[in-house]
Design a protein around this motif. Structure first.
Motif, mmCIF file in Angstrom:
data_model
loop_
_atom_site.group_PDB
_atom_site.id
_atom_site.type_symbol
_atom_site.label_atom_id
_atom_site.label_comp_id
_atom_site.label_asym_id
_atom_site.label_seq_id
_atom_site.Cartn_x
_atom_site.Cartn_y
_atom_site.Cartn_z
ATOM 1 N N HIS A 89 48.099 45.596 39.089
ATOM 2 C CA HIS A 89 48.030 45.159 37.698
ATOM 3 C C HIS A 89 47.132 43.917 37.571
ATOM 4 C CE1 HIS A 89 51.253 47.821 36.133
ATOM 5 N NE2 HIS A 89 51.641 47.782 37.396
ATOM 6 N N TRP A 90 47.290 42.984 38.491
ATOM 7 C CA TRP A 90 46.453 41.774 38.489
ATOM 8 C C TRP A 90 44.995 42.138 38.742
ATOM 9 C CZ3 TRP A 90 47.260 36.738 37.256
ATOM 10 C CH2 TRP A 90 48.567 36.385 36.946
ATOM 11 N N LYS A 91 44.767 43.023 39.698
ATOM 12 C CA LYS A 91 43.385 43.440 40.008
ATOM 13 C C LYS A 91 42.749 44.069 38.779
ATOM 14 C CE LYS A 91 40.504 46.656 42.375
ATOM 15 N NZ LYS A 91 40.395 48.025 42.733
ATOM 16 N N ILE A 92 43.457 44.981 38.138
ATOM 17 C CA ILE A 92 42.916 45.644 36.952
ATOM 18 C C ILE A 92 42.674 44.628 35.838
ATOM 19 C CG2 ILE A 92 43.434 47.301 35.109
ATOM 20 C CD1 ILE A 92 44.790 49.037 37.297
ATOM 21 N N GLY A 93 43.563 43.656 35.696
ATOM 22 C CA GLY A 93 43.354 42.603 34.701
ATOM 23 C C GLY A 93 42.059 41.836 34.939
ATOM 24 N N ILE A 94 41.789 41.519 36.187
ATOM 25 C CA ILE A 94 40.549 40.805 36.509
ATOM 26 C C ILE A 94 39.335 41.704 36.273
ATOM 27 C CG2 ILE A 94 39.223 39.699 38.361
ATOM 28 C CD1 ILE A 94 41.968 38.759 39.459
ATOM 29 N N VAL A 95 39.469 42.983 36.580
ATOM 30 C CA VAL A 95 38.366 43.919 36.343
ATOM 31 C C VAL A 95 38.109 44.068 34.846
ATOM 32 C CG1 VAL A 95 37.549 46.287 36.676
ATOM 33 C CG2 VAL A 95 38.733 45.115 38.536
ATOM 34 N N VAL A 96 39.161 44.035 34.034
ATOM 35 C CA VAL A 96 38.982 44.059 32.574
ATOM 36 C C VAL A 96 38.183 42.830 32.141
ATOM 37 C CG1 VAL A 96 40.187 43.815 30.355
ATOM 38 C CG2 VAL A 96 40.988 45.495 32.034
ATOM 39 N N LEU A 97 38.554 41.658 32.650
ATOM 40 C CA LEU A 97 37.814 40.432 32.319
ATOM 41 C C LEU A 97 36.362 40.510 32.788
ATOM 42 C CD1 LEU A 97 40.496 37.700 33.141
ATOM 43 C CD2 LEU A 97 39.762 38.515 30.871
ATOM 44 N N TYR A 101 32.969 40.322 30.600
ATOM 45 C CA TYR A 101 31.848 39.465 31.013
ATOM 46 C C TYR A 101 30.552 40.288 31.050
ATOM 47 C CZ TYR A 101 28.866 36.839 34.248
ATOM 48 O OH TYR A 101 27.799 36.199 34.838
ATOM 49 N N HIS A 102 30.634 41.470 31.632
ATOM 50 C CA HIS A 102 29.486 42.384 31.710
ATOM 51 C C HIS A 102 28.937 42.640 30.301
ATOM 52 C CE1 HIS A 102 27.714 46.439 33.084
ATOM 53 N NE2 HIS A 102 27.583 46.422 31.783
ATOM 54 N N MET A 103 29.821 43.005 29.369
ATOM 55 C CA MET A 103 29.382 43.298 27.999
ATOM 56 C C MET A 103 28.794 42.063 27.326
ATOM 57 S SD MET A 103 32.294 45.960 26.671
ATOM 58 C CE MET A 103 33.717 45.244 27.467
ATOM 59 N N TRP A 104 29.375 40.888 27.589
ATOM 60 C CA TRP A 104 28.851 39.650 27.017
ATOM 61 C C TRP A 104 27.438 39.383 27.534
ATOM 62 C CZ3 TRP A 104 28.741 34.484 29.490
ATOM 63 C CH2 TRP A 104 28.308 33.488 28.616
ATOM 64 N N MET A 105 27.249 39.534 28.837
ATOM 65 C CA MET A 105 25.922 39.292 29.425
ATOM 66 C C MET A 105 24.890 40.285 28.884
ATOM 67 S SD MET A 105 25.326 36.849 31.564
ATOM 68 C CE MET A 105 26.407 35.524 31.134
ATOM 69 N N VAL A 106 25.273 41.538 28.738
ATOM 70 C CA VAL A 106 24.351 42.547 28.199
ATOM 71 C C VAL A 106 23.972 42.196 26.761
ATOM 72 C CG1 VAL A 106 24.198 44.961 27.447
ATOM 73 C CG2 VAL A 106 25.017 44.421 29.752
ATOM 74 N N ARG A 107 24.975 41.849 25.952
ATOM 75 C CA ARG A 107 24.707 41.462 24.567
ATOM 76 C C ARG A 107 23.804 40.225 24.499
ATOM 77 N NH1 ARG A 107 30.060 41.194 22.786
ATOM 78 N NH2 ARG A 107 30.532 43.322 23.290
ATOM 79 N N GLU A 129 28.538 32.042 37.924
ATOM 80 C CA GLU A 129 29.545 31.946 38.988
ATOM 81 C C GLU A 129 30.726 32.897 38.770
ATOM 82 O OE1 GLU A 129 28.618 30.208 41.553
ATOM 83 O OE2 GLU A 129 26.865 29.527 40.428
ATOM 84 N N ALA A 130 30.878 33.420 37.576
ATOM 85 C CA ALA A 130 32.032 34.269 37.254
ATOM 86 C C ALA A 130 32.176 35.486 38.173
ATOM 87 C CB ALA A 130 31.988 34.697 35.790
ATOM 88 N N PRO A 131 31.097 36.239 38.460
ATOM 89 C CA PRO A 131 31.273 37.396 39.342
ATOM 90 C C PRO A 131 31.771 37.013 40.741
ATOM 91 C CG PRO A 131 29.178 37.550 38.207
ATOM 92 C CD PRO A 131 29.724 36.186 37.917
ATOM 93 N N ALA A 132 31.340 35.870 41.244
ATOM 94 C CA ALA A 132 31.786 35.436 42.575
ATOM 95 C C ALA A 132 33.281 35.132 42.561
ATOM 96 C CB ALA A 132 30.992 34.212 43.032
ATOM 97 N N LEU A 133 33.729 34.413 41.550
ATOM 98 C CA LEU A 133 35.151 34.066 41.457
ATOM 99 C C LEU A 133 36.005 35.317 41.265
ATOM 100 C CD1 LEU A 133 34.844 30.870 39.242
ATOM 101 C CD2 LEU A 133 35.185 30.988 41.713
ATOM 102 N N ALA A 134 35.534 36.235 40.427
ATOM 103 C CA ALA A 134 36.271 37.482 40.213
ATOM 104 C C ALA A 134 36.332 38.311 41.492
ATOM 105 C CB ALA A 134 35.619 38.286 39.088
ATOM 106 N N THR A 135 35.233 38.368 42.225
ATOM 107 C CA THR A 135 35.202 39.125 43.471
ATOM 108 C C THR A 135 36.184 38.558 44.485
ATOM 109 O OG1 THR A 135 32.897 39.745 43.101
ATOM 110 C CG2 THR A 135 33.715 39.907 45.360
ATOM 111 N N ILE A 136 36.225 37.250 44.601
ATOM 112 C CA ILE A 136 37.171 36.611 45.533
ATOM 113 C C ILE A 136 38.601 36.972 45.155
ATOM 114 C CG2 ILE A 136 38.116 34.376 46.250
ATOM 115 C CD1 ILE A 136 35.181 33.302 46.014
ATOM 116 N N ALA A 137 38.921 36.849 43.873
ATOM 117 C CA ALA A 137 40.281 37.157 43.416
ATOM 118 C C ALA A 137 40.623 38.624 43.659
ATOM 119 C CB ALA A 137 40.428 36.811 41.941
#
Length: 147
Positions: A89-97, A101-107, A129-137
Motif C-alpha cells: 500500500h505504501w509502495k503504491i502510494g509513492i508510485v501514485v505521487l 510528479y510525472h504529469m506535472w513535469m510533462v505539463r 531530486e524527487a525521483p531519487a527520493l521516491a526510488t529509495i523509498a
C-alpha cells in the motif's frame, strides 16, 4: 508460483523492474532538460531543440514506461494480494505521487515549449531530486518490507 500469474510471475516481475528503470531514467532526464530549456530565449532555435528532445523523451520513453509500469505492477499486486501487505500500500502510494510528479513535469514541459517559464530554475533543480527520493523509498518498501 501461486496466484493467477502462475509460472509467468517471474517474467512479469522482470518486465516490471526493467520498465521501471526506463521510467525512472526518463524522470531523471526530463527535469534536467527543462532546466536547460529554462535558460533559452523563448521562440529561439535552441528552445525548439529542447522542446523536440522533451517531446521525444515523453513520447518514446516516459509515457509508455509509465503505462507499462502500472500494468505490470498492478498485475503483480493482484497476484500476491493486498491483504496483509501494508508495504505494498505504501509502495503504491509513492508510485501514485511519482505519477502525479510525472504529469506535472510533462505539463510544465508543454508550457515551457510555448515560451512560458511558470517556475523558477531553482524549483526545477529541487524537483529534480524527487525521483531519487521516491526510488529509495520504493526500494526500501519492496526489499525490507518494514510493515
Amino acid at each position: 508460483m501461486i496466484g493467477w500469474l502462475g509460472d509467468g510471475y517471474l517474467w512479469v516481475k522482470a518486465a516490471h523492474v526493467a520498465i521501471v528503470f526506463f521510467w525512472i531514467a526518463g524522470l531523471f532526464a526530463l527535469p534536467r532538460y527543462l532546466i536547460y530549456m529554462h535558460s533559452t530565449k523563448p521562440g529561439s532555435v535552441e528552445e525548439a531543440q529542447w522542446t523536440s528532445r522533451c517531446n521525444r523523451l515523453r513520447n518514446i520513453i516516459l509515457t509508455p514506461a509509465l503505462i507499462l509500469s502500472w500494468i505490470f505492477g498492478l498485475s503483480l499486486a493482484f497476484n500476491i494480494g493486498f491483504s496483509g501487505n501494508l508495504w505494498l500500500h505504501w509502495k503504491i502510494g509513492i508510485v501514485v505521487l511519482l505519477s502525479i510528479y510525472h504529469m506535472w513535469m510533462v505539463r510544465l514541459g508543454k508550457k515551457m515549449s510555448l515560451g512560458q517559464r511558470p517556475v523558477a530554475e531553482k524549483t526545477l533543480r529541487i524537483a529534480n531530486e524527487a525521483p531519487a527520493l521516491a526510488t529509495i523509498a520504493i526500494v526500501i518498501f519492496v526489499i525490507v518490507r518494514p510493515f
